[in-house]
Structures are given as C-alpha cells and as structure tokens.
Scaffold this motif. Structure first.
Motif, short mmCIF file in Angstrom:
data_model
loop_
_atom_site.label_atom_id
_atom_site.label_comp_id
_atom_site.label_asym_id
_atom_site.label_seq_id
_atom_site.Cartn_x
_atom_site.Cartn_y
_atom_site.Cartn_z
N ASP A 16 44.97 50.02 33.35
CA ASP A 16 44.57 50.90 32.25
C ASP A 16 43.04 51.03 32.26
OD1 ASP A 16 43.91 52.09 29.81
OD2 ASP A 16 45.44 51.03 28.67
N ASP B 79 41.05 52.82 30.43
CA ASP B 79 40.43 52.82 29.10
C ASP B 79 40.32 51.41 28.51
OD1 ASP B 79 40.12 55.84 28.24
OD2 ASP B 79 42.02 55.67 29.29
N ALA B 80 41.22 50.52 28.90
CA ALA B 80 41.13 49.14 28.45
C ALA B 80 40.14 48.35 29.30
CB ALA B 80 42.51 48.48 28.49
N ALA B 81 40.08 48.66 30.61
CA ALA B 81 39.21 47.92 31.52
C ALA B 81 37.74 48.26 31.33
CB ALA B 81 39.63 48.18 32.96
N ARG C 220 35.83 46.22 28.75
CA ARG C 220 35.79 44.84 29.23
C ARG C 220 34.71 44.69 30.30
NH1 ARG C 220 38.22 40.15 29.33
NH2 ARG C 220 38.49 38.98 31.27
N THR D 85 43.25 54.21 37.48
CA THR D 85 44.68 54.10 37.24
C THR D 85 45.31 55.34 37.85
OG1 THR D 85 44.27 52.95 35.15
CG2 THR D 85 46.49 53.83 35.52
#
Length: 266
Positions: free
Chosen positions: A82, A84-86, A89, A125
């Motif tokens: 993902d 947008d999640a990575a 981070r 992704t």
C-alpha cells in the motif's frame, strides 16, 4: 508479496536513441523506438529483453527536468502492499518525498523518494491486468542474463541506510563482509534470496545511489561491446565471491551501470 522486492527498473536519459545501441549490444535488450508522451513532455519507452518480457522503462529527460537537477541514471522500484500507507512511514524514517503518491493507468500506484542519505528510489503497488491477477514481476533474477542480478546501494552511511530500509521493507541483513576502515559490506536478503548489499565504500564526491548489476552471457564480450558502443568502463573486470565476474561502466549518456556474468574464456 512482501514489501521490498524489486519489481521494475527505470533508466532516465536525455537521448534514448543514443543509449539504445549500447544496451542492445551489451545485454541484448531492445528499447522501443517510440514511447508514450507524458504531460510534462517527457517520453516513456519500454525495454524488451531478448528472452521475452520487459526489463523496465526508459524515461527521456527533458531540458526542464535537467535544469531542475535530474541526471542520467538508473532507479529501482520496490513493491509495497500500500503506497499510501508506506509513504508517511518512509517520511517518518527520514526519507524525502520527491514525487507524491499517484496512480498510473494500467500500472498501479507509486511514489518517488530519496532515502535519508539521498539515494532515490520508487515504491509501487502494481495493478496487474484484470485477466492476469496473479502476474508477478520477473525483472530481478539472481541467475539469469538479461535480468537485474544484483543491487548495490553505494552510500555515505551504510549503518543508517540499513536501519532505514529494514524498517521500511521485509529485508534481512544479518550477513556482512568486512571492508576494513570503511565498515561492512552488508548483504540484503529478501525471502531467502540475496538481492544486493549496502556498500560503505563510496568514491569521494559521488552521490548515494543504487547501482544495478545486469546479467550478461559473457563478461569479456559484454565489456568489449560496452566500449565499442560509447560506454566508459569505470571499474575493470574482476571476480566476486559468487565466482561470477563484474565490471562497472557509464553508458553513452553518463548513467552508472554494472554488469555481471561468467568469464567463458577463462
């Protein structure tokens, strides 16, 4: 797929037609004579392997891009489940976002970053075709010619790079090889396969970057082809612990690249 597997490679160059004969002679690749025009005027062409499939793409650098600091070079794309999640981070770990998350029709969602030491890379992704949902990338193969066989991060701070990437990706980096006062050459393992290493021995003045090693059928033939087609050898042929031979070069446009394979005449 776990995070951190290399799934695409991109050559940025001001003149794709100028470098195409070099890569064809050395690796057997064919770079498409034409590509898709992007909104910023750049063109994107595909790299076709001699044994079938794509090895990556070629992004033409426009004058505006080069005025903004873009230079010829190879960049790797790493899979993440993902983007947008990575992305946040990675930022929290010290990365700099060069291109925010965006979707590319027919390809997937991606973003471009620089690690805390400045080496650029993409996270992606992918979106496989609807009729091939189980399709996976084969651009990296540790044994086959025509594929990327090794990835070396030349960095000014290998321990910090190790901390960053192992927090972001599913990499194991327990194995090392001492390199004297410079520190350790730290191997990168993904799902039981060594895909590369962090290299602490970066030449003075060189910017941190991933150096890609592409497989060739015969290292001496590859070196001769590279020199005959406008390439410059920057580190001559030598053997590595895997018993393969490597050499490092710059293509006719100046992009750093390396090649690995057997020495059939030995």
């Amino acid at each position: 797929m776990m995070a951190g597997f290399p799934i695409w490679y991109e050559l940025m160059t001001p003149d794709p037609a100028k470098v195409a004969p070099f890569y064809r002679a050395v690796t057997g690749w064919t770079i498409s004579p034409e590509g898709n025009i992007m909104p910023n005027g750049a063109e994107y062409r595909m790299i076709h392997r001699a044994n079938g499939g794509h090895e990556g793409g070629v992004l033409s650098l426009t004058p505006a891009m080069m005025e903004g600091g873009a230079q010829p070079g190879w960049i790797a794309y790493f899979h993440v489940p993902d983007v947008d999640a990575a992305l946040p981070r990675a930022e929290a770990l010290g990365a700099t976002v060069w291109m925010g998350a965006q979707s590319v029709p027919g390809a997937g969602r991606m973003a471009m970053l620089a690690d805390p030491q400045g080496a650029p890379f993409y996270i992606m992704t992918p979106a496989p075709p609807p009729d091939k949902v189980d399709l996976t990338s084969d651009v990296f193969d540790a044994k086959k010619p025509g594929h990327c066989r090794w990835m070396q991060l030349d960095t000014i701070d290998a321990p910090a790079a190790n901390t960053f990437y192992t927090a972001l990706f599913d990499w194991k980096t327990d194995q090392t090889m001492p390199m004297g006062p410079a520190g350790d050459y730290r191997f990168i393992e993904f799902d039981g396969v060594q895909i590369g290493a962090f290299n602490p021995m970066i030449p003075q003045g060189q910017k941190p970057a991933w150096l890609l090693f592409f497989g060739v059928e015969d290292i001496d033939t590859a070196k001769s082809a590279a020199q005959a087609h406008g390439g410059t050898v920057t580190q001559d042929i030598h053997q590595v612990p895997s018993r393969d031979f490597i050499f490092m070069a710059r293509d006719p446009a100046g992009a750093a690249v390396a090649f690995v394979g057997p020495r059939k005449g030995a």
